[in-house]
Motif scaffolding. Structure first.
Motif, PDB file in Angstrom:
ATOM      1  N   LEU A  95     -53.576 -48.567  14.703  1.00  0.00           N
ATOM      2  CA  LEU A  95     -53.374 -47.881  15.970  1.00  0.00           C
ATOM      3  C   LEU A  95     -53.467 -46.381  15.716  1.00  0.00           C
ATOM      4  O   LEU A  95     -52.468 -45.736  15.390  1.00  0.00           O
ATOM      5  N   LEU A  96     -54.686 -45.829  15.798  1.00  0.00           N
ATOM      6  CA  LEU A  96     -54.890 -44.418  15.520  1.00  0.00           C
ATOM      7  C   LEU A  96     -54.894 -43.578  16.790  1.00  0.00           C
ATOM      8  O   LEU A  96     -55.295 -42.424  16.765  1.00  0.00           O
ATOM      9  N   ASP A  97     -54.480 -44.163  17.895  1.00  0.00           N
ATOM     10  CA  ASP A  97     -54.371 -43.458  19.160  1.00  0.00           C
ATOM     11  C   ASP A  97     -52.884 -43.237  19.449  1.00  0.00           C
ATOM     12  O   ASP A  97     -52.117 -44.187  19.535  1.00  0.00           O
ATOM     13  N   THR A 109     -48.954 -44.842   9.771  1.00  0.00           N
ATOM     14  CA  THR A 109     -49.756 -45.054  10.978  1.00  0.00           C
ATOM     15  C   THR A 109     -49.440 -43.995  12.033  1.00  0.00           C
ATOM     16  O   THR A 109     -50.338 -43.466  12.690  1.00  0.00           O
ATOM     17  N   SER A 110     -48.150 -43.662  12.188  1.00  0.00           N
ATOM     18  CA  SER A 110     -47.764 -42.645  13.159  1.00  0.00           C
ATOM     19  C   SER A 110     -48.331 -41.282  12.782  1.00  0.00           C
ATOM     20  O   SER A 110     -48.732 -40.499  13.656  1.00  0.00           O
ATOM     21  N   GLN A 165     -60.196 -43.623   6.280  1.00  0.00           N
ATOM     22  CA  GLN A 165     -61.046 -42.439   6.244  1.00  0.00           C
ATOM     23  C   GLN A 165     -61.280 -41.936   7.662  1.00  0.00           C
ATOM     24  O   GLN A 165     -61.599 -42.713   8.559  1.00  0.00           O
ATOM     25  N   MET A 166     -61.128 -40.621   7.840  1.00  0.00           N
ATOM     26  CA  MET A 166     -61.241 -40.016   9.161  1.00  0.00           C
ATOM     27  C   MET A 166     -62.249 -38.874   9.132  1.00  0.00           C
ATOM     28  O   MET A 166     -62.318 -38.117   8.151  1.00  0.00           O
ATOM     29  N   ASP A 167     -63.027 -38.747  10.200  1.00  0.00           N
ATOM     30  CA  ASP A 167     -64.052 -37.714  10.286  1.00  0.00           C
ATOM     31  C   ASP A 167     -63.413 -36.333  10.366  1.00  0.00           C
ATOM     32  O   ASP A 167     -62.329 -36.151  10.932  1.00  0.00           O
ATOM     33  N   ILE A 168     -64.123 -35.347   9.805  1.00  0.00           N
ATOM     34  CA  ILE A 168     -63.777 -33.920   9.830  1.00  0.00           C
ATOM     35  C   ILE A 168     -62.586 -33.610   8.928  1.00  0.00           C
ATOM     36  O   ILE A 168     -62.538 -32.574   8.282  1.00  0.00           O
TER      37      ILE A 168
END
Length: 694
Positions: A424-426, A463-464, A489-492
């Protein structure tokens, strides 16, 4: 057949494991053992004989304590029924759980034994044929239930005339109907029971009546043996050659029950793995076509891998277990050697469930295969090893974190499943209540300061923080993370991994990160004084710092940071807020039931003005592994550092002073947040109490 009963009579006598009471004209026998084994059946027979001698012929047996029913217990119940009927009486059962009711139904014992107050919910595992008033074709039955259209039936009949396949097979192949929808209707058509197999609906003690090779060859699975009747699950219940061969092989009469081919084969694999001395792997047909291991290039010394680990049965088994874990939403896979076998367990919703057991001979080969996938040294079995595996399935790439630990009987291996698509990355989907979400966003809107996420291992802290980074992420900000390991892995975002073996610790990386012109820094965990001091200094010098800390409650983060050696006056200036959280299991929607809360509960938890309030609980079913829970949500508490708290931190407060501050500020705790989820029908008081430890 249903009856209501109740009594204020006290027990008149007790036998070992059985409590006897008189309820009007009935004799009530409450069993006190979890399973009817030989000794328990003997005691039950003795008590019934005593009842009959005293001319007590109307007997109710309470099955509340039984976890399940085996073949011995079913035979004992039938024996008791026959003896009581010969004396002109009757026997009934009470407090029957859903899966015991299913066992009574599929074995036919329910035809001879009535149930008092049967479970209200409809079974999801067993469909009985019932009376066939009119004989309809399968296609007509499917149309009548709205499962297919007339046009689809016409097309299927045309395909059947050309191919000669069965109508049901064609409908499933064309994706016009699922096998789970088809089989119950087919069972009604064939006038046989339908069973969706699960580990509670067979007796492990009798499966060796049919050896594994023959069970696989004929696609049959033995369920129960009652006297000389053997019940089998098979996708072809009316196949006379198969039934005759099983009768010749076992010397028993056969009662066939319809089940899907996939369920039968999977159950054969799971059940026989702990009973046979051979491989037990031929039923692992391999993972689905869309499963692929992203292999690492192994060094030359890996060329000498064990012969057994090179064989496709082991590879298929490993791939199948991984894919099953991903499909079921497991967070961890445990592969554990014991004295006599190798056990595989999956952690789902924070609880471990046994998936299967294998012969101990296979354990070393399984671990070797996983080490090859993780690009590790398979010859090293004396020291712990850590690595990473990547697999591609269902269009997604999933990371697996490998960890091995040598033990008494071999290497215990754990795979942590890191499925980014399940994360849950939102920030808006973390399940926070509105007041907590607004408070968390207020903290993240600050341009500098320290934000801590607290809670035990597995409470969702990381996650938070990932959701917070995703919320803050933009091209105008330089965001740097320090993690062990990098989970998603996350962009930017610039992500860095701790490597303790070469001295690249949290503190070492953090020192260099401060020279990289960061706006936001995420430190995976504050473990020591050096990391804590650098994080505080970074927060004081114009950076927004996010990190995790292992404390039971949000307010405990203050004491922990001071205990680590951070000066109170520095912490009071740096700390802007703390997020405390836990994960609680939600009630399974498939077996959810409600009940009226008692006045004591309403009073205890502050719901005194809600007379007639209904709470929920799960009875347990196949969908939730009989736990009553499925899925998890977060409960949270958000502590914002106001001027009063900052002054309190500067004075190096005691725990009592911090708790008094919480009471004075009308702080909404984790437990209070959890109670709101209970009141809204998402979880139970017992689950919130278990997780928050109150």
């Amino acid at each position: 057949m249903d009856e209501q009963f109740g009594s204020t009579d006290k027990p008149t006598e007790a036998s070992s494991g059985i409590s006897c009471s008189r309820i009007g004209v009935m004799t009530y026998l409450a069993l006190q053992f979890p399973v009817l084994d030989q000794a328990a059946c003997k005691r039950l027979s003795e008590v019934i004989d005593q009842c009959l001698q005293e001319r007590e012929k109307r007997i109710v047996v309470d099955l509340a304590s039984l976890r399940t029913l085996n073949s011995i217990g079913l035979g004992a119940i039938l024996d008791a029924v026959e003896r009581i009927i010969r004396e002109g009486g009757w026997l009934k059962v009470a407090n029957v759980s859903t899966h015991i009711r299913d066992i009574l139904d599929i074995t036919g014992v329910s035809d001879y034994v009535a149930t008092l107050n049967p479970p209200e919910e409809k079974s999801t595992s067993v469909v009985l044929p019932g009376a066939m008033l009119e004989k309809h074709r399968l296609g007509d039955r499917l149309i009548a239930r709205g499962l297919i259209t007339e046009a689809q039936l016409d097309n299927a009949l045309e395909l059947q005339s050309r191919s000669g396949k069965r109508l049901g097979q064609i409908l499933v192949e064309q994706n016009w109907i699922t096998e789970n929808d088809l089989l119950p209707v087919l069972a009604q058509q064939l006038q046989v029971p339908y069973l969706k197999l699960n580990p509670h609906l067979y007796d492990p003690a009798i499966i060796n009546n049919i050896d594994k090779h023959k069970a696989t060859q004929l696609c049959v699975f033995p369920l129960f043996k009652i006297r000389d009747l053997l019940l089998i699950a098979t996708p072809s219940p009316l196949s006379i050659p198969v039934n005759d061969e099983i009768e010749d092989h076992t010397g028993c009469k056969i009662k066939a029950i319809l089940a899907s081919r996939k369920d039968v084969l999977e159950t054969i694999n799971e059940a026989y793995s702990g009973h046979q001395n051979d491989f037990g792997l031929e039923l692992f047909d391999g993972a689905d076509d869309d499963f692929e291991v992203v292999e690492n290039i192994a060094p030359d010394d890996y060329a000498q891998i064990d012969e057994m680990a090179e064989g496709s049965p082991v590879i298929n088994m490993v791939n199948s277990v991984i894919q099953r874990a991903i499909r079921d939403g497991a967070s961890d896979i445990h592969i554990e050697p014991t004295k006599s076998k190798s056990r595989i367990r999956l952690r789902i919703d924070g609880v471990l469930y046994e998936f299967t057991t294998l012969n101990l001979d296979l354990h070393a080969s399984i671990v070797s295969r996983l080490k090859v996938m993780a690009n590790l040294d398979i010859a090293e079995r004396r020291l712990p090893q850590d690595g990473r595996i990547q697999v591609h399935t269902r269009g997604n790439q999933v990371d697996l974190r490998f960890s091995s630990l040598p033990g008494l009987f071999g290497e215990k291996t754990v795979l942590r499943v890191l499925d980014k698509n399940q994360a849950l990355l939102d920030l808006n989907k973390l399940g926070m209540l509105e007041r907590n979400l607004e408070a968390y966003k207020r903290l993240l809107s600050k341009s500098f300061g320290l934000i801590l996420a607290t809670g035990p291992t597995g409470s969702g802290k990381t996650t938070s923080l990932y959701a917070a980074l995703n919320y803050l992420n933009s091209m105008e900000k330089n965001i740097v993370t320090i993690e062990e390991p990098v989970e998603y892995q996350m962009d930017i975002i610039n992500q860095n991994e701790v490597k303790g073996n070469i001295g690249l610790t949290f503190a070492a990386i953090l020192k260099h990160v401060l020279r990289q012109d960061p706006d936001i820094i995420m430190v995976g965990e504050i473990r020591d004084r050096e990391t804590a001091e650098i994080a505080v200094q970074a927060a004081l010098t114009g950076h927004l710092v996010l990190s995790t800390l292992h404390t039971n409650h949000a307010i405990g983060a203050i004491s922990r940071m001071i205990d680590m050696g951070v000066e109170p006056y520095l912490l009071s200036s740096a700390l802007i807020g703390v997020l405390g959280q836990r994960l609680v299991r939600t009630v399974c929607p498939s077996c959810k039931t409600s009940y009226v809360a008692s006045p004591e509960i309403l009073q205890r938890y502050g719901w005194g003005d809600r007379n007639g309030m209904r709470l929920v609980q799960g009875r347990g079913c196949e969908a939730c592994y009989d736990s009553g829970y499925k899925g998890r949500i977060g409960i949270h508490e958000v502590l914002e550092a106001d001027a009063r708290l900052q002054d309190l931190i500067t004075a190096n407060p005691s725990r009592d002073e911090l708790e008094q501050y919480m009471r004075d500020s009308a702080y909404i705790s984790l437990f209070d947040d959890g109670l709101e989820r209970v009141a809204s029908g998402l979880t139970t008081i017992e689950e919130v109490s278990r997780v928050v430890n109150v």
